[in-house]
Design a protein around this motif. Structure first.
Motif, PDB file in Angstrom:
ATOM      1  N   ARG A  22     -43.299  50.702 124.115  1.00 43.51           N
ATOM      2  CA  ARG A  22     -42.351  51.948 123.935  1.00 43.51           C
ATOM      3  C   ARG A  22     -40.957  51.317 123.932  1.00 43.51           C
ATOM      4  NH1 ARG A  22     -43.120  57.092 125.045  1.00 43.51           N
ATOM      5  NH2 ARG A  22     -44.907  56.536 126.502  1.00 43.51           N
ATOM      6  N   VAL A  23     -40.621  50.313 124.516  1.00 41.80           N
ATOM      7  CA  VAL A  23     -39.486  49.740 124.379  1.00 41.80           C
ATOM      8  C   VAL A  23     -39.090  48.454 123.473  1.00 41.80           C
ATOM      9  CG1 VAL A  23     -38.899  50.248 127.021  1.00 41.80           C
ATOM     10  CG2 VAL A  23     -39.793  48.057 126.159  1.00 41.80           C
ATOM     11  N   GLY A  24     -40.374  48.394 122.666  1.00 46.24           N
ATOM     12  CA  GLY A  24     -40.053  47.315 121.467  1.00 46.24           C
ATOM     13  C   GLY A  24     -40.535  45.961 121.664  1.00 46.24           C
ATOM     14  N   ASP A  25     -40.994  45.562 123.136  1.00 43.32           N
ATOM     15  CA  ASP A  25     -41.455  44.467 123.297  1.00 43.32           C
ATOM     16  C   ASP A  25     -42.617  44.110 122.783  1.00 43.32           C
ATOM     17  OD1 ASP A  25     -39.158  43.977 124.783  1.00 43.32           O
ATOM     18  OD2 ASP A  25     -40.215  44.328 126.771  1.00 43.32           O
ATOM     19  N   ARG A  50     -58.201  51.424 124.627  1.00 45.85           N
ATOM     20  CA  ARG A  50     -58.559  52.653 124.775  1.00 45.85           C
ATOM     21  C   ARG A  50     -57.395  53.619 124.441  1.00 45.85           C
ATOM     22  NH1 ARG A  50     -63.135  55.577 128.163  1.00 45.85           N
ATOM     23  NH2 ARG A  50     -64.836  53.866 127.983  1.00 45.85           N
ATOM     24  N   LEU A  51     -57.863  54.832 123.995  1.00 42.10           N
ATOM     25  CA  LEU A  51     -56.766  56.003 123.908  1.00 42.10           C
ATOM     26  C   LEU A  51     -56.470  56.453 125.360  1.00 42.10           C
ATOM     27  CD1 LEU A  51     -55.219  58.160 122.134  1.00 42.10           C
ATOM     28  CD2 LEU A  51     -57.415  59.439 122.463  1.00 42.10           C
ATOM     29  N   ALA A  52     -54.945  56.289 125.250  1.00 38.99           N
ATOM     30  CA  ALA A  52     -54.351  56.605 126.629  1.00 38.99           C
ATOM     31  C   ALA A  52     -54.492  58.299 126.744  1.00 38.99           C
ATOM     32  CB  ALA A  52     -52.927  56.321 127.127  1.00 38.99           C
ATOM     33  N   ALA A  53     -54.175  58.831 128.396  1.00 34.59           N
ATOM     34  CA  ALA A  53     -53.858  60.141 128.611  1.00 34.59           C
ATOM     35  C   ALA A  53     -52.979  60.635 127.643  1.00 34.59           C
ATOM     36  CB  ALA A  53     -53.811  60.509 129.803  1.00 34.59           C
ATOM     37  N   PRO A  54     -52.933  62.124 127.254  1.00 33.55           N
ATOM     38  CA  PRO A  54     -52.008  62.786 126.402  1.00 33.55           C
ATOM     39  C   PRO A  54     -50.806  62.505 126.903  1.00 33.55           C
ATOM     40  CG  PRO A  54     -53.879  64.140 126.801  1.00 33.55           C
ATOM     41  CD  PRO A  54     -54.167  63.014 127.699  1.00 33.55           C
ATOM     42  N   GLU A  55     -50.296  62.754 128.040  1.00 30.46           N
ATOM     43  CA  GLU A  55     -48.971  62.609 128.843  1.00 30.46           C
ATOM     44  C   GLU A  55     -48.436  61.201 128.348  1.00 30.46           C
ATOM     45  OE1 GLU A  55     -51.729  62.159 132.144  1.00 30.46           O
ATOM     46  OE2 GLU A  55     -51.768  63.323 130.485  1.00 30.46           O
ATOM     47  N   GLN A  56     -49.418  60.332 128.310  1.00 28.65           N
ATOM     48  CA  GLN A  56     -48.746  58.837 128.115  1.00 28.65           C
ATOM     49  C   GLN A  56     -48.538  58.528 126.607  1.00 28.65           C
ATOM     50  OE1 GLN A  56     -52.151  56.861 130.202  1.00 28.65           O
ATOM     51  NE2 GLN A  56     -50.538  55.843 131.278  1.00 28.65           N
ATOM     52  N   PHE A  88     -46.153  57.841 120.443  1.00 30.37           N
ATOM     53  CA  PHE A  88     -46.921  57.083 119.616  1.00 30.37           C
ATOM     54  C   PHE A  88     -47.942  57.578 118.733  1.00 30.37           C
ATOM     55  CE2 PHE A  88     -46.626  55.016 124.187  1.00 30.37           C
ATOM     56  CZ  PHE A  88     -45.761  53.930 123.793  1.00 30.37           C
ATOM     57  N   SER A  89     -48.429  56.688 118.047  1.00 31.95           N
ATOM     58  CA  SER A  89     -49.806  57.324 117.103  1.00 31.95           C
ATOM     59  C   SER A  89     -51.127  56.553 117.298  1.00 31.95           C
ATOM     60  CB  SER A  89     -49.281  56.972 115.724  1.00 31.95           C
ATOM     61  OG  SER A  89     -49.015  55.863 115.302  1.00 31.95           O
ATOM     62  N   VAL A 131     -61.722  53.849 121.309  1.00 28.65           N
ATOM     63  CA  VAL A 131     -60.699  52.535 121.445  1.00 28.65           C
ATOM     64  C   VAL A 131     -60.214  52.451 120.028  1.00 28.65           C
ATOM     65  CG1 VAL A 131     -61.006  50.114 121.403  1.00 28.65           C
ATOM     66  CG2 VAL A 131     -62.518  51.648 122.864  1.00 28.65           C
ATOM     67  N   GLY A 132     -58.748  52.050 120.087  1.00 28.42           N
ATOM     68  CA  GLY A 132     -58.213  51.936 118.677  1.00 28.42           C
ATOM     69  C   GLY A 132     -57.123  51.090 118.809  1.00 28.42           C
ATOM     70  N   LEU A 133     -56.191  51.482 117.606  1.00 26.64           N
ATOM     71  CA  LEU A 133     -54.780  51.056 117.742  1.00 26.64           C
ATOM     72  C   LEU A 133     -53.774  51.801 117.962  1.00 26.64           C
ATOM     73  CD1 LEU A 133     -55.449  49.151 114.234  1.00 26.64           C
ATOM     74  CD2 LEU A 133     -55.939  48.431 116.222  1.00 26.64           C
ATOM     75  N   THR A 134     -52.596  51.614 118.883  1.00 27.67           N
ATOM     76  CA  THR A 134     -51.532  52.390 119.377  1.00 27.67           C
ATOM     77  C   THR A 134     -50.403  51.715 118.862  1.00 27.67           C
ATOM     78  OG1 THR A 134     -52.749  53.024 121.114  1.00 27.67           O
ATOM     79  CG2 THR A 134     -50.575  53.548 121.205  1.00 27.67           C
ATOM     80  N   MET A 135     -49.647  52.626 117.884  1.00 27.34           N
ATOM     81  CA  MET A 135     -48.306  52.001 117.572  1.00 27.34           C
ATOM     82  C   MET A 135     -47.033  52.988 117.964  1.00 27.34           C
ATOM     83  SD  MET A 135     -48.867  50.307 113.873  1.00 27.34           S
ATOM     84  CE  MET A 135     -47.097  50.144 113.724  1.00 27.34           C
ATOM     85  N   ARG A 136     -46.012  52.743 117.832  1.00 22.86           N
ATOM     86  CA  ARG A 136     -44.879  53.694 117.890  1.00 22.86           C
ATOM     87  C   ARG A 136     -44.947  54.641 116.824  1.00 22.86           C
ATOM     88  NH1 ARG A 136     -42.771  49.007 119.508  1.00 22.86           N
ATOM     89  NH2 ARG A 136     -41.716  48.504 117.263  1.00 22.86           N
ATOM     90  N   ALA A 137     -44.627  55.843 117.139  1.00 22.23           N
ATOM     91  CA  ALA A 137     -44.912  56.733 116.192  1.00 22.23           C
ATOM     92  C   ALA A 137     -44.016  56.527 114.975  1.00 22.23           C
ATOM     93  CB  ALA A 137     -44.667  58.208 116.468  1.00 22.23           C
ATOM     94  N   ASN A 138     -44.382  56.709 113.600  1.00 18.35           N
ATOM     95  CA  ASN A 138     -43.343  56.633 112.424  1.00 18.35           C
ATOM     96  C   ASN A 138     -42.961  54.988 112.221  1.00 18.35           C
ATOM     97  OD1 ASN A 138     -43.365  59.282 111.803  1.00 18.35           O
ATOM     98  ND2 ASN A 138     -41.865  59.310 113.432  1.00 18.35           N
ATOM     99  N   ALA A 139     -43.533  53.857 113.033  1.00 15.54           N
ATOM    100  CA  ALA A 139     -43.162  52.517 113.049  1.00 15.54           C
ATOM    101  C   ALA A 139     -43.705  52.325 111.650  1.00 15.54           C
ATOM    102  CB  ALA A 139     -43.541  51.730 113.872  1.00 15.54           C
ATOM    103  N   ILE A 140     -43.066  51.541 110.947  1.00 22.02           N
ATOM    104  CA  ILE A 140     -43.720  50.596 109.567  1.00 22.02           C
ATOM    105  C   ILE A 140     -43.880  49.258 110.022  1.00 22.02           C
ATOM    106  CG2 ILE A 140     -43.106  50.027 107.353  1.00 22.02           C
ATOM    107  CD1 ILE A 140     -41.020  52.394 107.323  1.00 22.02           C
ATOM    108  N   PRO A 141     -45.088  48.961 109.983  1.00 22.95           N
ATOM    109  CA  PRO A 141     -45.691  47.425 110.411  1.00 22.95           C
ATOM    110  C   PRO A 141     -45.166  46.502 109.294  1.00 22.95           C
ATOM    111  CG  PRO A 141     -47.473  48.793 109.496  1.00 22.95           C
ATOM    112  CD  PRO A 141     -46.667  49.739 109.457  1.00 22.95           C
TER     113      PRO A 141
END
Length: 317
Positions: free
Chosen positions: A142-145, A152-158, A162-163, A276-286
């Motif tokens: 979340r903070v960019g570190d 695993r996919l986190a709970a909806p509130e977390q 993120f995407s 199980v998958g990939l979690t990124m910041r929403a709208n982040a361009i890799p």
């Protein structure tokens, strides 16, 4: 127009306090005094006109205004860090760094295969792989570190901000050493869980709610000999040397099961299955190296999933 009163130190201090949920811990990591951290947060609150933190018992918690500001403050720090990295890379000729958070479920099987294929691409990027509990890794993301979290996919509130890209699904398994008494016992496994030490995922781990619901559904309200851990090295060593039962994601111990060192207890845990998958910041361009690594992770996940299906079919026959 950006308020000129907002400085880099305000953003850095705010993000660190939000991440640590403690002025004292943030001060230690920033190598400044606690009064200096408190003063900096108060200056930021004066500029914003709202409180970004609130009292929570003896500690503090981020306010709803702070939550809203954190998304942008973290993105600003990430952008600045990326700018500095770009300059450094231009001077050194290196590729952009790739920082990955990997949960234990993928650290053993997925990431080694993915990294082996990624290194063949010779991107020149420096790689950082961090393991730990899901909540800690998502906060770093979340903070960019971190640039990506694999697990695993986190709970909806977390998942706010993120995407998630689904790769495959896996379930929790109860494993013991080869030759464990419960493997040949005729009585119910659940009736005997309290007889042996049980390694449980910690309360902050992503699979803990799945495990708790599963145990309650099967009439287990508590376990008297319970050890909480997310250390796969400890779990593996302890279970192999004792009669303990390890409740863990299949991916962590799949290799041990295939080698015959550990064995799953005859329990249907299909209801604990999760994505199980990939979690990124929403709208982040890799970056290009990150995009390449993500593709090697997808390919490794597909290979592992195919092998798992074959082994499952063999066990059924």
């Amino acid at each position: 127009m950006i308020d000129a009163r907002v400085k880099f130190r305000h953003l850095q201090t705010f993000v660190e306090v939000a991440r640590q949920k403690s002025v004292m811990k943030a001060a230690s990591l920033l190598h400044v005094s606690q009064p200096a951290v408190t003063k900096t947060i108060r200056e930021l609150e004066e500029v914003l006109g709202v409180a970004v933190f609130e009292r929570d018992g003896r500690g503090i918690k981020i306010s709803r205004y702070g939550e809203a500001f954190l998304r942008h403050a973290g993105a600003a720090l990430t952008a600045l860090r990326q700018g500095l990295d770009c300059v450094s890379q231009e001077r050194s000729g290196d590729g952009p760094p790739v920082r990955i958070g990997a949960l234990p479920t993928v650290s053993t099987r997925i990431m080694p295969r993915a990294m082996a294929n990624f290194l063949k691409e010779e991107t020149g990027s420096r790689i950082k792989i961090v393991t730990g509990e899901n909540a800690a890794l998502l906060e770093q993301l979340r903070v960019g570190d971190l640039d990506l979290v694999v697990g695993r996919l986190a709970a909806p509130e977390q998942m706010t901000g993120f995407s998630f890209e689904h790769l495959y699904s896996e379930q929790v398994v109860f494993v013991v050493r080869s030759g464990h008494p419960l493997l040949s016992a005729q009585q119910s496994v659940f009736d005997n869980l309290g007889v042996y030490p049980v390694l449980m995922p910690t309360r902050a781990s992503i699979i803990r709610p799945f495990v708790e619901r599963f145990l309650i559904t099967n009439g287990i309200a508590s376990l008297p000999n319970q050890i909480e851990t997310v250390s796969d090295s400890f779990g593996r060593a302890f279970v192999r040397a004792s009669d303990a039962i390890w409740i863990i994601s299949t991916g962590v111990v799949a290799g041990d099961i295939e080698d015959g060192v550990l064995a799953p207890l005859p329990i249907d845990t299909s209801e604990t299955k999760g994505p199980v998958g990939l979690t990124m910041r929403a709208n982040a361009i890799p970056s290009m190296p990150l995009a390449i690594l993500m593709q090697t992770i997808r390919e490794a996940a597909a290979e592992v999933s195919a092998v798992s299906v074959v082994h499952a079919e063999r066990r059924q026959h």
